[in-house]
Motif scaffolding. Structure first.
Motif, PDB file in Angstrom:
ATOM      1  N   LEU A 263     -71.941  26.940   0.339  1.00 59.01           N
ATOM      2  CA  LEU A 263     -70.674  26.194   0.377  1.00 59.01           C
ATOM      3  C   LEU A 263     -69.546  26.938  -0.334  1.00 59.01           C
ATOM      4  O   LEU A 263     -68.457  27.097   0.214  1.00 59.01           O
ATOM      5  N   GLU A 266     -68.077  30.035   1.593  1.00 62.33           N
ATOM      6  CA  GLU A 266     -67.376  29.909   2.874  1.00 62.33           C
ATOM      7  C   GLU A 266     -65.890  30.163   2.654  1.00 62.33           C
ATOM      8  O   GLU A 266     -65.262  29.509   1.810  1.00 62.33           O
ATOM      9  N   VAL A 269     -63.552  27.150   2.516  1.00 64.03           N
ATOM     10  CA  VAL A 269     -63.818  26.288   1.365  1.00 64.03           C
ATOM     11  C   VAL A 269     -63.236  26.916   0.097  1.00 64.03           C
ATOM     12  O   VAL A 269     -62.601  26.230  -0.715  1.00 64.03           O
ATOM     13  N   LYS A 285     -67.246  19.740   1.781  1.00 71.61           N
ATOM     14  CA  LYS A 285     -68.266  19.750   2.835  1.00 71.61           C
ATOM     15  C   LYS A 285     -67.641  19.458   4.196  1.00 71.61           C
ATOM     16  O   LYS A 285     -68.057  20.012   5.212  1.00 71.61           O
ATOM     17  N   ARG A 288     -66.284  22.587   5.799  1.00 73.26           N
ATOM     18  CA  ARG A 288     -67.296  23.436   6.394  1.00 73.26           C
ATOM     19  C   ARG A 288     -67.715  22.917   7.764  1.00 73.26           C
ATOM     20  O   ARG A 288     -67.965  23.691   8.675  1.00 73.26           O
ATOM     21  N   LYS A 291     -65.738  24.122  10.738  1.00 72.79           N
ATOM     22  CA  LYS A 291     -65.812  25.556  11.077  1.00 72.79           C
ATOM     23  C   LYS A 291     -66.242  25.759  12.516  1.00 72.79           C
ATOM     24  O   LYS A 291     -67.161  25.090  12.978  1.00 72.79           O
TER      25      LYS A 291
END
Length: 291
Positions: A263, A266, A269, A285, A288, A291
């Motif tokens: 996490l 990324e 993020v 979250k 993500r 994405k």
């Protein structure tokens, strides 16, 4: 607990029971801990007002404890040892009322301390600071403006924090290491253009290891193109079992393991978290998933 820098201010956010020897200190439940760099020659008649205005400028409530220093935040040293995260800025240019010099130490724990343990930790921190100065060949025990904050979150599990206790042993080790490193950085013996981060590793018998994202021998630990701005996760331990799980610790008890979590690597993020350091885990979250 979440911490981040904004300009020359360290902000540590959480739900703390804390004790502070700094401006407006005492024993209280607070949501923010501050360490703020003031200009050399700062002589405000009302330091409490300085900190209150600073907190207000960051949109914070008045439930905070704050410290002030002339040491730039690029010399900040952060140390993590199991459930403890410790923040140190240190300068001892002239340990008398006539000259600048302050050692500020903030100890935070993700495991709760009783009020007695918070106060006991003050003694342990002070003993460790004096030992660190002795290790460096200094003849004094501190400066005239040294200050300490000890803060913990959660239900109290530590009744004591003397040097032989589990909490105190870790505090002693971290302070002796951190004060030495902080003074080396402030005095120019070690170049410092950004804060330093150390973590205690039990590999090969145990040692303090400095982490740096520059020339990391483990890159990429997850995938090509990952962002490593937060190699040691600012959300740790998040407790989200979709990202990690609790495992047996080598020293007994449980420790949060998130080896396979990507996490905080990324790119989208990381970008969001750097702009919004108080973003919730669910918010990150969700990014993500897009994405």
């Amino acid at each position: 607990m979440r911490y981040y820098l904004r300009g020359e201010t360290l902000l540590i956010r959480g739900a703390f029971l804390a004790a502070s020897s700094g401006v407006g200190g005492g024993l209280a439940e607070v949501t923010t801990l501050l360490n703020h760099t003031v200009p050399h020659g700062y002589r405000a008649a009302e330091p409490e007002r300085t900190l209150s205005l600073l907190a207000a400028s960051h949109g914070l409530s008045d439930r905070f404890f704050g410290l002030m220093t002339a040491v730039p935040m690029r010399h900040l040293v952060v140390l993590r040892y199991d459930f403890l995260t410790i923040f140190i800025t240190a300068g001892v240019t002239h340990p008398t009322p006539e000259g600048p010099g302050t050692i500020n130490i903030i100890v935070t724990s993700s495991e709760g301390f009783t009020p007695a343990a918070l106060l006991g930790a003050f003694i342990t921190v002070t003993e460790a600071k004096v030992q660190a100065l002795r290790d460096l060949g200094r003849t004094f025990t501190g400066t005239t403006t040294d200050a300490i904050i000890v803060a913990s979150e959660g239900e109290a599990v530590h009744r004591y924090a003397g040097p032989a206790s589990p909490a105190g042993e870790r505090i002693m080790s971290a302070i002796r290491k951190g004060v030495s490193v902080a003074l080396d950085r402030h005095d120019g013996r070690v170049p410092a253009d950004e804060p330093a981060f150390f973590i205690y590793s039990r590999f090969n018998g145990g040692a303090w290891i400095e982490w740096s994202k520059k020339n990391c021998p483990y890159y990429p630990c997850h995938f090509e193109g990952q962002r490593c701005d937060f190699c040691y996760c600012p959300l740790y331990p998040c407790g989200d079992e979709t990202l990690g799980d609790w495992v047996e610790s080598s020293s007994g008890g449980k420790v949060w393991a998130c080896t396979n979590c990507t996490l905080n690597h990324e790119p989208e993020v990381v970008r969001h978290l750097k702009k919004n350091p108080e973003a919730s885990l669910s918010e990150l979250k969700a990014l993500r998933k897009k994405k």
